[in-house]
Write a protein that holds these residues in place. Sequence first.
Motif, PDB file in Angstrom:
ATOM      1  N   LEU A 134      -8.903  -7.001  -1.751  1.00 11.80           N
ATOM      2  CA  LEU A 134      -8.192  -6.160  -2.522  1.00 11.80           C
ATOM      3  C   LEU A 134      -9.230  -4.846  -2.742  1.00 11.80           C
ATOM      4  O   LEU A 134     -10.128  -5.229  -3.485  1.00 11.80           O
ATOM      5  CB  LEU A 134      -7.523  -6.366  -3.716  1.00 11.80           C
ATOM      6  CG  LEU A 134      -6.819  -5.258  -4.441  1.00 11.80           C
ATOM      7  CD1 LEU A 134      -5.554  -4.742  -3.622  1.00 11.80           C
ATOM      8  CD2 LEU A 134      -6.155  -5.871  -5.909  1.00 11.80           C
ATOM      9  N   THR A 135      -9.210  -3.730  -2.304  1.00 10.22           N
ATOM     10  CA  THR A 135      -9.992  -2.576  -2.661  1.00 10.22           C
ATOM     11  C   THR A 135      -9.154  -1.488  -3.145  1.00 10.22           C
ATOM     12  O   THR A 135      -7.989  -1.050  -2.706  1.00 10.22           O
ATOM     13  CB  THR A 135     -10.621  -2.048  -1.473  1.00 10.22           C
ATOM     14  OG1 THR A 135     -11.438  -3.040  -0.750  1.00 10.22           O
ATOM     15  CG2 THR A 135     -11.623  -0.775  -1.682  1.00 10.22           C
ATOM     16  N   CYS A 136      -9.655  -0.826  -4.196  1.00  8.35           N
ATOM     17  CA  CYS A 136      -8.767  -0.009  -5.163  1.00  8.35           C
ATOM     18  C   CYS A 136      -9.183   1.314  -5.144  1.00  8.35           C
ATOM     19  O   CYS A 136      -8.649   2.312  -5.478  1.00  8.35           O
ATOM     20  CB  CYS A 136      -8.413  -0.605  -6.500  1.00  8.35           C
ATOM     21  SG  CYS A 136      -7.453  -2.145  -6.448  1.00  8.35           S
ATOM     22  N   ALA A 137     -10.504   1.614  -4.769  1.00  3.38           N
ATOM     23  CA  ALA A 137     -11.182   2.838  -4.956  1.00  3.38           C
ATOM     24  C   ALA A 137     -12.051   3.020  -3.536  1.00  3.38           C
ATOM     25  O   ALA A 137     -12.637   2.257  -3.279  1.00  3.38           O
ATOM     26  CB  ALA A 137     -11.941   2.947  -6.261  1.00  3.38           C
ATOM     27  N   GLY A 170      -6.690  -3.361   1.953  1.00  2.00           N
ATOM     28  CA  GLY A 170      -7.374  -4.746   2.032  1.00  2.00           C
ATOM     29  C   GLY A 170      -6.247  -5.660   2.597  1.00  2.00           C
ATOM     30  O   GLY A 170      -5.278  -4.773   3.362  1.00  2.00           O
ATOM     31  N   THR A 171      -6.532  -6.973   2.616  1.00  2.00           N
ATOM     32  CA  THR A 171      -5.310  -7.841   3.253  1.00  2.00           C
ATOM     33  C   THR A 171      -4.269  -8.264   2.282  1.00  2.00           C
ATOM     34  O   THR A 171      -3.430  -8.838   2.833  1.00  2.00           O
ATOM     35  CB  THR A 171      -6.444  -9.189   3.758  1.00  2.00           C
ATOM     36  OG1 THR A 171      -6.883  -9.642   2.803  1.00  2.00           O
ATOM     37  CG2 THR A 171      -7.403  -8.696   4.817  1.00  2.00           C
ATOM     38  N   HIS A 172      -4.624  -7.728   1.191  1.00  2.98           N
ATOM     39  CA  HIS A 172      -3.320  -8.199   0.274  1.00  2.98           C
ATOM     40  C   HIS A 172      -2.105  -7.391   0.613  1.00  2.98           C
ATOM     41  O   HIS A 172      -1.918  -6.181   1.184  1.00  2.98           O
ATOM     42  CB  HIS A 172      -3.807  -7.311  -1.139  1.00  2.98           C
ATOM     43  CG  HIS A 172      -2.891  -7.811  -2.373  1.00  2.98           C
ATOM     44  ND1 HIS A 172      -1.389  -7.493  -2.475  1.00  2.98           N
ATOM     45  CD2 HIS A 172      -3.222  -8.593  -3.480  1.00  2.98           C
ATOM     46  CE1 HIS A 172      -1.137  -7.982  -3.673  1.00  2.98           C
ATOM     47  NE2 HIS A 172      -1.945  -8.708  -4.121  1.00  2.98           N
ATOM     48  N   PRO A 173      -0.839  -8.306   0.721  1.00  2.13           N
ATOM     49  CA  PRO A 173       0.162  -7.491   1.233  1.00  2.13           C
ATOM     50  C   PRO A 173       0.702  -6.283   0.367  1.00  2.13           C
ATOM     51  O   PRO A 173       1.435  -5.317   1.124  1.00  2.13           O
ATOM     52  CB  PRO A 173       1.312  -8.679   1.090  1.00  2.13           C
ATOM     53  CG  PRO A 173       0.757  -9.639   0.059  1.00  2.13           C
ATOM     54  CD  PRO A 173      -0.894  -9.466   0.068  1.00  2.13           C
TER      55      PRO A 173
END
Length: 147
Positions: free
Chosen positions: A64-67, A72-75
């Motif tokens: 999970l990348t937020c910035a 990312g691979t998060h659904p």
Amino acid sequence: MPRNPHAIFATVTASTLLLGGFAATAAQAAPVKAESLYAPSALVLTVARGEDPLTATVERAVTLTCAPAAEGTHPTPAAACKELAEVQGKFAELTAGPSNRTCTRQWDPVVVTAHGVWQGKPVQFSTTYGNACEMAGNMNDNAVFSF
């Protein structure tokens, strides 16, 4: 001035080498520029079977990348990043809370972990639940660990 092609070639070559050397030196002395205006927020999230996060068997894992953008691979990266921003990256606030779910007392431990960086600061989080039902109840249907 005589027009000797060899002399002109030698002069041009010498000038190019000098300028090329200067350009390389100037480029090496240039300050390093930041790749982004945003502090990095990149995490690896896992759900594993076992009591200890160091020895548990990983069943699922996502990135999970937020910035600067949610990816990312998060659904559902946008929803997960939004939830993390609301609690300022404090994972314990996401996983704490009363559960209205009725679960058995079966001991089949599940560990959730988060490792990486949140807004430029190192993150290392884990918590253990008695079983998957207990984990789901305490998560309050959050998106971060729903994968």
